[in-house]
Enzyme design. Structure first.
Site, PDB file in Angstrom:
ATOM      1  CG  ASN A   9      -1.745   1.240   1.338  1.00  0.00           C
ATOM      2  OD1 ASN A   9      -1.781   2.055   0.413  1.00  0.00           O
ATOM      3  ND2 ASN A   9      -2.423   1.399   2.466  1.00  0.00           N
ATOM      4  CE  LYS A  11      -0.093   3.205   4.726  1.00  0.00           C
ATOM      5  NZ  LYS A  11       0.000   3.293   6.169  1.00  0.00           N
ATOM      6  CG  HIS A  95      -5.716   2.089   5.245  1.00  0.00           C
ATOM      7  ND1 HIS A  95      -5.257   2.993   6.171  1.00  0.00           N
ATOM      8  CD2 HIS A  95      -4.727   1.178   5.074  1.00  0.00           C
ATOM      9  CE1 HIS A  95      -4.030   2.639   6.530  1.00  0.00           C
ATOM     10  NE2 HIS A  95      -3.688   1.540   5.888  1.00  0.00           N
ATOM     11  CD  GLU A  97      -2.769   5.528   6.689  1.00  0.00           C
ATOM     12  OE1 GLU A  97      -2.740   5.565   5.449  1.00  0.00           O
ATOM     13  OE2 GLU A  97      -1.897   4.957   7.377  1.00  0.00           O
ATOM     14  CD  GLU A 167      -3.267  -2.253   7.306  1.00  0.00           C
ATOM     15  OE1 GLU A 167      -2.179  -2.532   6.786  1.00  0.00           O
ATOM     16  OE2 GLU A 167      -3.867  -1.192   7.096  1.00  0.00           O
ATOM     17  N   GLY A 173       2.955   2.214  10.590  1.00  0.00           N
ATOM     18  CA  GLY A 173       3.965   3.247  10.394  1.00  0.00           C
ATOM     19  C   GLY A 173       4.703   3.633  11.662  1.00  0.00           C
ATOM     20  CB  SER A 213       5.583  -2.036  11.740  1.00  0.00           C
ATOM     21  OG  SER A 213       5.216  -0.689  12.023  1.00  0.00           O
TER      22      SER A 213
END
Ligand code: 13P
Length: 251
Positions: A9, A11, A95, A97, A167, A173, A213
Site C-alpha cells: 500500500n 499510500k 483503511h 487512514e 491492521e 507506520g 510495520s
C-alpha cells in the site's frame, strides 16, 4: 489451501516516474505466481501506467479507494467502473487512514465492497483498532463489529473470494509491529466472525492479512501463523528491492 497474498500500500507516495520505475524493476522478478499473489496498491493517478507495465506479468494492481456510485456528480471521486475498465484487480477499502481522516463509515465501506464486487474486482477490506481500544482489551468486539458491518448483505460466495486485512492502528507506520501471536489471534477473530456470519467453509476460504510495520525481516513470523494468509505493507513496499524481499521471504 489459501494462497498467500502480499499487497503493498503505497499510500500517498511516489511520482509517476517512480511508480513506473518500480513496476519495471519488479514485474519480471516476482517469485512463482503459484505460490503467492503479489499486489501493489497505487495512487489512482498511476494505475493506468502500472496496468500497462504489469500486463502479462505476475504483478497485480490495487487501487487504494473508490466511490460506490457508478458515475455522476461526485467531483474528485473515482468509480469502480473506471477501475474495472483499466483492468485493476483489487481495491483496498476501509483503511484506518480513510476512516480517520476522510470520515468513512462502515456503511460507506460496505457500499464500496458491493460496488467493487459488482465489477468483478476483489475488495481488500481493512479493519483495526486504536491503541485505546487495544489497551482496554476491547479489540475482539471492535473487530467483530467492523467486519459484521463491512460484510452486510454480501453472499457466502462473495465473501469467500474476498481479502480482509487486520491492521492495528497502533502498529501502522510506527515500527511497533504487533507480536505475531497477537496478529494470529485477531486474524482468528476475523475468521471466526466470518464463520459465525456465514459458515466454516466460507471462513476457511477467505484470505486474511496482517498489516502494521511488516518488513522483510519479520514477515516470515506472521506467515507461519495459521490464521495469517498474507500482509498489507506500507513503508516496506515502497522500494522494489524491499517489496521483492517480502515475497522472497515466503519461498
Ligand atoms: P506500514 O507497513 O508502513 O506500517 O503501513 C501499514 C499499512 O497501513 C498498510 O496498509
Amino acid at each position: 489451501m489459501r494462497k498467500p497474498i502480499i499487497a503493498g500500500n503505497w499510500k500517498m507516495n511516489k511520482t509517476a516516474k517512480e511508480a513506473r520505475d518500480f513496476a519495471e524493476a519488479v514485474k519480471n522478478n516476482i517469485p512463482s505466481n503459484d505460490k503467492v499473489d503479489a499486489v501493489i496498491g497505487s495512487p489512482a493517478l498511476f494505475l493506468s501506467d502500472l496496468m500497462t507495465i504489469s500486463e502479462g506479468s505476475d504483478l497485480k494492481v490495487a487501487a487504494q479507494n473508490c466511490y460506490f456510485e457508478e458515475s455522476g456528480a461526485f467531483t474528485g471521486e473515482i468509480s469502480p467502473a473506471a477501475l474495472a475498465d483499466l483492468g485493476v484487480q483489487y481495491v483496498i477499502i476501509g483503511h484506518s487512514e480513510r476512516r480517520e481522516y476522510f470520515h468513512e463509515t462502515d456503511e460507506d465501506i460496505n457500499k464500496k465492497a458491493k460496488a467493487i464486487i459488482k465489477y468483478d474486482m476483489t475488495p481488500i477490506l481493512c479493519c483495526g483498532e486504536s491503541l485505546e481500544t487495544y489497551e482496554a482489551g476491547e479489540t475482539a468486539e471492535w473487530i467483530k463489529a467492523q467486519i459484521t458491518a463491512g460484510l452486510a448483505g454480501l453472499t457466502p460466495e462473495q465473501v469467500s473470494e474476498m481479502v480482509i486485512a487486520y491492521e492495528p492502528i497502533w502498529a501502522i507506520g510506527t515500527g511497533k509491529s504487533a507480536d505475531a501471536n497477537i496478529a494470529d489471534e485477531i486474524c482468528g477473530v476475523v475468521r471466526q466472525t466470518v464463520a459465525d456470519l456465514y459458515s466454516d467453509e466460507v471462513a476457511q476460504k477467505v484470505r486474511i492479512q496482517y498489516g502494521g510495520s511488516v518488513k522483510p525481516e519479520n514477515i516470515a513470523e506472521y506467515m507461519a501463523k495459521e490464521n495469517v494468509d498474507g500482509a498489507l505493507v506500507g513503508g516496506a513496499s515502497l522500494q522494489a528491492d524491499s517489496f521483492l524481499a517480502l515475497l522472497e521471504a515466503l519461498n
